[in-house]
Design a protein around this motif. Sequence first.
Motif, PDB file in Angstrom:
ATOM      1  N   ILE A   1       0.818   2.191   8.976  1.00 62.16           N
ATOM      2  CA  ILE A   1       0.215   3.341   8.288  1.00 62.16           C
ATOM      3  C   ILE A   1      -0.022   3.016   6.816  1.00 62.16           C
ATOM      4  O   ILE A   1      -1.076   3.339   6.265  1.00 62.16           O
ATOM      5  CB  ILE A   1       1.102   4.593   8.421  1.00 62.16           C
ATOM      6  N   ARG A   2       0.949   2.374   6.183  1.00 60.48           N
ATOM      7  CA  ARG A   2       0.789   2.021   4.769  1.00 60.48           C
ATOM      8  C   ARG A   2      -0.407   1.098   4.578  1.00 60.48           C
ATOM      9  O   ARG A   2      -1.254   1.324   3.706  1.00 60.48           O
ATOM     10  CB  ARG A   2       2.065   1.344   4.242  1.00 60.48           C
ATOM     11  N   GLU A   3      -0.500   0.068   5.409  1.00 63.89           N
ATOM     12  CA  GLU A   3      -1.610  -0.873   5.305  1.00 63.89           C
ATOM     13  C   GLU A   3      -2.944  -0.212   5.618  1.00 63.89           C
ATOM     14  O   GLU A   3      -3.950  -0.497   4.963  1.00 63.89           O
ATOM     15  CB  GLU A   3      -1.371  -2.076   6.211  1.00 63.89           C
ATOM     16  N   ASP A   4      -2.970   0.682   6.610  1.00 63.55           N
ATOM     17  CA  ASP A   4      -4.202   1.416   6.949  1.00 63.55           C
ATOM     18  C   ASP A   4      -4.699   2.252   5.776  1.00 63.55           C
ATOM     19  O   ASP A   4      -5.888   2.520   5.660  1.00 63.55           O
ATOM     20  CB  ASP A   4      -3.995   2.324   8.160  1.00 63.55           C
ATOM     21  N   ASN A   5      -3.768   2.682   4.925  1.00 63.38           N
ATOM     22  CA  ASN A   5      -4.115   3.493   3.755  1.00 63.38           C
ATOM     23  C   ASN A   5      -4.252   2.653   2.482  1.00 63.38           C
ATOM     24  O   ASN A   5      -4.371   3.201   1.383  1.00 63.38           O
ATOM     25  CB  ASN A   5      -3.080   4.599   3.555  1.00 63.38           C
TER      26      ASN A   5
ATOM     27  N   LEU B   1      -2.164   0.927   0.741  1.00 62.93           N
ATOM     28  CA  LEU B   1      -1.130   1.202  -0.249  1.00 62.93           C
ATOM     29  C   LEU B   1      -0.157   0.034  -0.324  1.00 62.93           C
ATOM     30  O   LEU B   1       0.066  -0.659   0.669  1.00 62.93           O
ATOM     31  CB  LEU B   1      -0.374   2.485   0.116  1.00 62.93           C
ATOM     32  N   THR B   2       0.425  -0.161  -1.496  1.00 65.85           N
ATOM     33  CA  THR B   2       1.421  -1.215  -1.673  1.00 65.85           C
ATOM     34  C   THR B   2       2.803  -0.690  -1.316  1.00 65.85           C
ATOM     35  O   THR B   2       3.045   0.524  -1.326  1.00 65.85           O
ATOM     36  CB  THR B   2       1.443  -1.708  -3.127  1.00 65.85           C
ATOM     37  N   GLN B   3       3.695  -1.611  -1.045  1.00 65.20           N
ATOM     38  CA  GLN B   3       5.085  -1.228  -0.822  1.00 65.20           C
ATOM     39  C   GLN B   3       5.638  -0.546  -2.066  1.00 65.20           C
ATOM     40  O   GLN B   3       6.406   0.412  -1.958  1.00 65.20           O
ATOM     41  CB  GLN B   3       5.942  -2.445  -0.475  1.00 65.20           C
ATOM     42  N   GLN B   4       5.241  -1.014  -3.247  1.00 63.03           N
ATOM     43  CA  GLN B   4       5.731  -0.418  -4.491  1.00 63.03           C
ATOM     44  C   GLN B   4       5.311   1.037  -4.616  1.00 63.03           C
ATOM     45  O   GLN B   4       6.099   1.892  -5.028  1.00 63.03           O
ATOM     46  CB  GLN B   4       5.230  -1.209  -5.708  1.00 63.03           C
ATOM     47  N   LYS B   5       4.072   1.363  -4.230  1.00 65.21           N
ATOM     48  CA  LYS B   5       3.575   2.746  -4.296  1.00 65.21           C
ATOM     49  C   LYS B   5       4.430   3.657  -3.407  1.00 65.21           C
ATOM     50  O   LYS B   5       4.816   4.757  -3.821  1.00 65.21           O
ATOM     51  CB  LYS B   5       2.103   2.787  -3.872  1.00 65.21           C
ATOM     52  N   ILE B   6       4.744   3.213  -2.210  1.00 60.65           N
ATOM     53  CA  ILE B   6       5.536   4.033  -1.293  1.00 60.65           C
ATOM     54  C   ILE B   6       6.988   4.085  -1.756  1.00 60.65           C
ATOM     55  O   ILE B   6       7.631   5.138  -1.681  1.00 60.65           O
ATOM     56  CB  ILE B   6       5.419   3.514   0.151  1.00 60.65           C
ATOM     57  N   ALA B   7       7.498   2.984  -2.283  1.00 65.63           N
ATOM     58  CA  ALA B   7       8.863   2.982  -2.826  1.00 65.63           C
ATOM     59  C   ALA B   7       8.967   4.001  -3.965  1.00 65.63           C
ATOM     60  O   ALA B   7       9.953   4.744  -4.052  1.00 65.63           O
ATOM     61  CB  ALA B   7       9.234   1.586  -3.311  1.00 65.63           C
TER      62      ALA B   7
ATOM     63  N   PHE C   1       3.438  12.960   3.651  1.00 64.64           N
ATOM     64  CA  PHE C   1       2.515  12.218   2.797  1.00 64.64           C
ATOM     65  C   PHE C   1       1.309  11.717   3.587  1.00 64.64           C
ATOM     66  O   PHE C   1       0.165  11.846   3.145  1.00 64.64           O
ATOM     67  CB  PHE C   1       3.259  11.057   2.136  1.00 64.64           C
ATOM     68  N   TYR C   2       1.562  11.138   4.754  1.00 65.73           N
ATOM     69  CA  TYR C   2       0.482  10.599   5.583  1.00 65.73           C
ATOM     70  C   TYR C   2      -0.142  11.654   6.498  1.00 65.73           C
ATOM     71  O   TYR C   2      -1.109  11.359   7.200  1.00 65.73           O
ATOM     72  CB  TYR C   2       0.996   9.442   6.434  1.00 65.73           C
ATOM     73  N   ASN C   3       0.415  12.859   6.514  1.00 67.47           N
ATOM     74  CA  ASN C   3      -0.049  13.953   7.363  1.00 67.47           C
ATOM     75  C   ASN C   3      -0.068  13.567   8.847  1.00 67.47           C
ATOM     76  O   ASN C   3      -1.064  13.724   9.546  1.00 67.47           O
ATOM     77  CB  ASN C   3      -1.429  14.462   6.926  1.00 67.47           C
TER      78      ASN C   3
END
Length: 74
Positions: free
Chosen positions: A10-14, A16-22, A53-55
């Motif tokens: 999901i993170r990669e599909d959006n 986004l970096t690991q840092q952003k989610i952290a 966050f990802y709905n």
Amino acid sequence: MKYNERIREIREDNSLTQQKIADLLHIGQRTYADYESGKTRIPVDNLLILARFYNVSMDYITGASNVKTEYPKA
């Protein structure tokens, strides 16, 4: 699919970096990387934050379902 694989997907599909989610979870990037690798179990409250966050539903984000449904509205 295991939840650690799903949260990475999901993170990669959006894009986004690991840092952003952290930062969203108020944790270090290394801790989040450990969640994605399966090295550390992600707390349920953090899974809820990610689902909102990802709905997506908790069933989807945890890998219990492959049906991508929206996070339930209160």
